[in-house]
Design a protein around this motif. Structure first.
Motif, PDB file in Angstrom:
ATOM      1  N   UNK A  47       0.825  -1.202   0.000  1.00  0.00           N
ATOM      2  CA  UNK A  47       0.000   0.000   0.000  1.00  0.00           C
ATOM      3  C   UNK A  47       0.859   1.250   0.000  1.00  0.00           C
ATOM      4  N   UNK A  48       0.283   2.321  -0.520  1.00  0.00           N
ATOM      5  CA  UNK A  48       0.976   3.603  -0.595  1.00  0.00           C
ATOM      6  C   UNK A  48       0.742   4.375   0.702  1.00  0.00           C
ATOM      7  N   UNK A  49       1.484   4.008   1.730  1.00  0.00           N
ATOM      8  CA  UNK A  49       1.325   4.643   3.035  1.00  0.00           C
ATOM      9  C   UNK A  49       1.810   6.088   3.015  1.00  0.00           C
ATOM     10  N   UNK A  50       1.275   6.937   3.894  1.00  0.00           N
ATOM     11  CA  UNK A  50       1.719   8.342   3.955  1.00  0.00           C
ATOM     12  C   UNK A  50       3.218   8.458   4.210  1.00  0.00           C
ATOM     13  N   UNK A  51       3.763   7.476   4.942  1.00  0.00           N
ATOM     14  CA  UNK A  51       5.200   7.468   5.239  1.00  0.00           C
ATOM     15  C   UNK A  51       5.599   6.071   5.686  1.00  0.00           C
TER      16      UNK A  51
ATOM     17  N   UNK B 226       4.459   5.524   9.218  1.00  0.00           N
ATOM     18  CA  UNK B 226       3.049   5.179   9.354  1.00  0.00           C
ATOM     19  C   UNK B 226       2.820   3.688   9.083  1.00  0.00           C
ATOM     20  N   UNK B 227       3.524   3.151   8.082  1.00  0.00           N
ATOM     21  CA  UNK B 227       3.402   1.732   7.765  1.00  0.00           C
ATOM     22  C   UNK B 227       3.935   0.872   8.907  1.00  0.00           C
ATOM     23  N   UNK B 228       5.087   1.216   9.426  1.00  0.00           N
ATOM     24  CA  UNK B 228       5.687   0.442  10.512  1.00  0.00           C
ATOM     25  C   UNK B 228       4.837   0.493  11.771  1.00  0.00           C
ATOM     26  N   UNK B 229       4.233   1.643  12.043  1.00  0.00           N
ATOM     27  CA  UNK B 229       3.370   1.775  13.208  1.00  0.00           C
ATOM     28  C   UNK B 229       2.125   0.900  13.044  1.00  0.00           C
ATOM     29  N   UNK B 230       1.586   0.850  11.816  1.00  0.00           N
ATOM     30  CA  UNK B 230       0.404   0.029  11.546  1.00  0.00           C
ATOM     31  C   UNK B 230       0.725  -1.455  11.715  1.00  0.00           C
ATOM     32  N   UNK B 231       1.912  -1.860  11.289  1.00  0.00           N
ATOM     33  CA  UNK B 231       2.332  -3.253  11.456  1.00  0.00           C
ATOM     34  C   UNK B 231       2.529  -3.564  12.943  1.00  0.00           C
ATOM     35  N   UNK B 232       3.139  -2.648  13.649  1.00  0.00           N
ATOM     36  CA  UNK B 232       3.418  -2.833  15.073  1.00  0.00           C
ATOM     37  C   UNK B 232       2.137  -2.987  15.888  1.00  0.00           C
ATOM     38  N   UNK B 233       1.128  -2.212  15.544  1.00  0.00           N
ATOM     39  CA  UNK B 233      -0.128  -2.238  16.298  1.00  0.00           C
ATOM     40  C   UNK B 233      -1.108  -3.285  15.797  1.00  0.00           C
ATOM     41  N   UNK B 234      -0.792  -3.960  14.683  1.00  0.00           N
ATOM     42  CA  UNK B 234      -1.677  -4.982  14.142  1.00  0.00           C
ATOM     43  C   UNK B 234      -2.750  -4.445  13.217  1.00  0.00           C
ATOM     44  N   UNK B 235      -2.737  -3.136  12.945  1.00  0.00           N
ATOM     45  CA  UNK B 235      -3.710  -2.569  12.010  1.00  0.00           C
ATOM     46  C   UNK B 235      -3.384  -2.949  10.578  1.00  0.00           C
ATOM     47  N   UNK B 236      -2.145  -3.406  10.346  1.00  0.00           N
ATOM     48  CA  UNK B 236      -1.747  -3.869   9.018  1.00  0.00           C
ATOM     49  C   UNK B 236      -0.977  -5.183   9.170  1.00  0.00           C
TER      50      UNK B 236
ATOM     51  N   UNK C 137      -3.505   2.505  -3.571  1.00  0.00           N
ATOM     52  CA  UNK C 137      -3.800   3.791  -2.961  1.00  0.00           C
ATOM     53  C   UNK C 137      -5.252   3.793  -2.461  1.00  0.00           C
ATOM     54  N   UNK C 138      -5.472   4.022  -1.178  1.00  0.00           N
ATOM     55  CA  UNK C 138      -6.847   4.021  -0.647  1.00  0.00           C
ATOM     56  C   UNK C 138      -7.709   5.092  -1.319  1.00  0.00           C
ATOM     57  N   UNK C 139      -8.992   4.728  -1.570  1.00  0.00           N
ATOM     58  CA  UNK C 139      -9.942   5.654  -2.178  1.00  0.00           C
ATOM     59  C   UNK C 139     -11.166   5.784  -1.276  1.00  0.00           C
ATOM     60  N   UNK C 140     -11.672   7.009  -1.087  1.00  0.00           N
ATOM     61  CA  UNK C 140     -11.149   8.279  -1.612  1.00  0.00           C
ATOM     62  C   UNK C 140      -9.961   8.825  -0.821  1.00  0.00           C
ATOM     63  N   UNK C 141      -9.666   8.201   0.336  1.00  0.00           N
ATOM     64  CA  UNK C 141      -8.558   8.672   1.170  1.00  0.00           C
ATOM     65  C   UNK C 141      -8.199   7.594   2.177  1.00  0.00           C
ATOM     66  N   UNK C 142      -7.073   7.786   2.841  1.00  0.00           N
ATOM     67  CA  UNK C 142      -6.699   6.900   3.936  1.00  0.00           C
ATOM     68  C   UNK C 142      -7.720   6.998   5.066  1.00  0.00           C
TER      69      UNK C 142
END
Length: 440
Positions: A41-45, A48-58, A105-110
């Motif tokens: 996915x096209x994460x904002x940064x 942000x991707x690493x934090x999502x993986x760490x918390x289990x959201x991704x 890329x999430x639509x219409x937004x993250x």
């Protein structure tokens, strides 16, 4: 002896000629456009991707693509929330990208694809241990953003440049399942990337086993306000009819919406399983001389095709009465192992393209011909690239798009993260039907 040799030569020549010119030969195959081992996915940064993986959201391995649709340079891809850790359910790929495994890329937004923390799924099971969706509370219904997409399977772009999304509102379906919002029809203006409307399907139009995973739009550019959507209920065997003009819906029932008990056995990619999925695949046929259209449909656990006039479906008082029973017609049978997840009518060729999940294949049928095994054309069959062809569409340029995703392996076993698991393939409509019974 000389006579036998000559006879053998003649037979060989005849067989060679048939193998070259026979209608069963596929002259063009689907070409692979994109593929992924795991979705990215096209994460904002990166943070942000690493934090999502760490918390289990991704959780990368839990993200499986299911539906697709093209509009201009966007290829939309849906990722249902089968399991926890789905990054975004409604996404798109820039078709101008030269990458083989592009980022979604999430639509219409993250923001519109992020589950609110207070709405994270919680476990709820029946006494039998079967996961059961919790009913939404009034607090759940009040989304901060009506453009929020909780979980979607299939989508469709209509003739008026609108994206129609069926949001099931259900997260972590196979785990700690929770119904976060009601099943809803969400409509976007693609030219402005703005929400047009969110319509919640009334609770009294759903059943205990309801499962909405598809949406089909019946619209004409000259009458955008008079569009209708048909939402098949594969779990409780019905169809929801929604009027855009009236902004209301009603439920239709019929015996033809049920599954076939003789065709509920599947073998896909080395996985054997049994499904009881009812009406699922639907397609809006051509305009008839009387300005009606036939709506074709079939159950997933079935090989039979049916149809009904859109004039019947759009007449609430009639279609919900016993008088409408015989307005639904049997079209024909696809034959052994002819189960199909999706179908789409192509106006340019007059052909309905459809998937064949038990055959790792894509097939076709010309609506001007009878419907039987002899008139079905095999476009492509590949036990490597077409393992569970889940969705397909035909765009305005006549390109057939197919998404295959090995979903049975994802659901019942485990995908190999080192192998290519998901693919989007493409081919030109007329090239694909050339030499098949669909070509007229």
């Amino acid at each position: 002896m000389k006579c036998c040799v000559m006879l053998a030569v003649l037979l060989f020549g005849l067989m060679l000629n048939l193998s070259i010119s026979g209608p069963s030969i596929v002259e063009a195959k689907l070409e692979e456009k994109f593929h992924w081992k795991q979705l990215v996915f096209d994460w904002p940064s990166n943070e942000a991707e690493q934090e999502a993986i760490k918390t289990g959201r991704y959780v990368p391995e839990n993200n499986l693509p299911l539906g697709l649709e093209r509009w201009n340079n966007k290829m939309f891809v849906t990722v249902p929330r089968w399991k926890a850790g789905v990054a975004a359910s409604l996404n798109y790929i820039d078709l101008n990208s030269s990458e083989k495994s592009p980022k979604l890329r999430p639509y219409p937004s993250w923001q519109a694809n992020t589950l609110p923390i207070e709405m994270q799924p919680s476990e709820h099971k029946t006494s039998g241990g079967r996961l059961d969706a919790e009913k939404p509370t009034e607090a759940d219904i009040g989304l901060k953003d009506n453009a929020t997409i909780i979980s979607t399977f299939r989508i469709q772009v209509d003739a008026c440049d609108r994206l129609w999304v069926l949001d099931t509102g259900l997260a972590d379906i196979l785990g700690d399942a929770k119904q976060i919002t009601p099943n809803s029809i969400v409509i976007f203006d693609l030219k402005q990337d703005k929400l047009i409307r969110r319509f919640a399907i009334p609770k009294d139009q759903t059943k205990e086993d309801t499962f909405f995973a598809n949406i089909i739009v019946d619209s004409e550019r000259a009458e955008c306000n008079n569009a209708y959507a048909y939402v098949p209920d594969l779990g409780a065997y019905g169809v929801i009819v929604y009027s855009f003009r009236d902004n209301r819906s009603y439920r239709v029932k019929h015996n033809f919406f049920h599954f076939d008990p003789l065709n509920g056995d599947f073998n896909v990619g080395g996985v054997n399983f049994q499904w009881t999925d009812g009406v699922f695949g639907m397609a809006v046929g051509p305009m008839n001389p009387d300005h009606t259209k036939d709506i074709y449909f079939h159950a997933l656990a079935s090989t039979k095709e049916f149809k009904v006039s859109n004039r019947v479906l759009q007449n609430e008082s009639h279609v919900t009465s016993p008088d409408a029973y015989y307005d639904f017609k049997y079209v024909g049978d696809r034959g052994m192992n002819g189960q199909s997840t999706a179908e789409i009518y192509d106006k340019e060729t007059g052909v309905i393209f459809y998937t064949q999940v038990n055959k790792d294949a894509i097939a076709c049928w010309n609506v001007k011909r009878p419907y039987n095994s002899e008139t079905q054309g095999l476009i492509d069959s590949d036990s490597h690239t077409l393992v569970f062809p889940n969705d397909l569409k035909v765009d305005t340029e006549g390109i057939v798009w197919v998404l295959s995703d090995k979903m049975p392996t994802y659901l019942y076993k485990e995908l190999d993260p080192a192998a290519v698991n998901y693919r989007i393939l493409m081919g030109k409509n007329r090239d694909l039907i050339k030499g098949t019974p669909c070509e007229m």
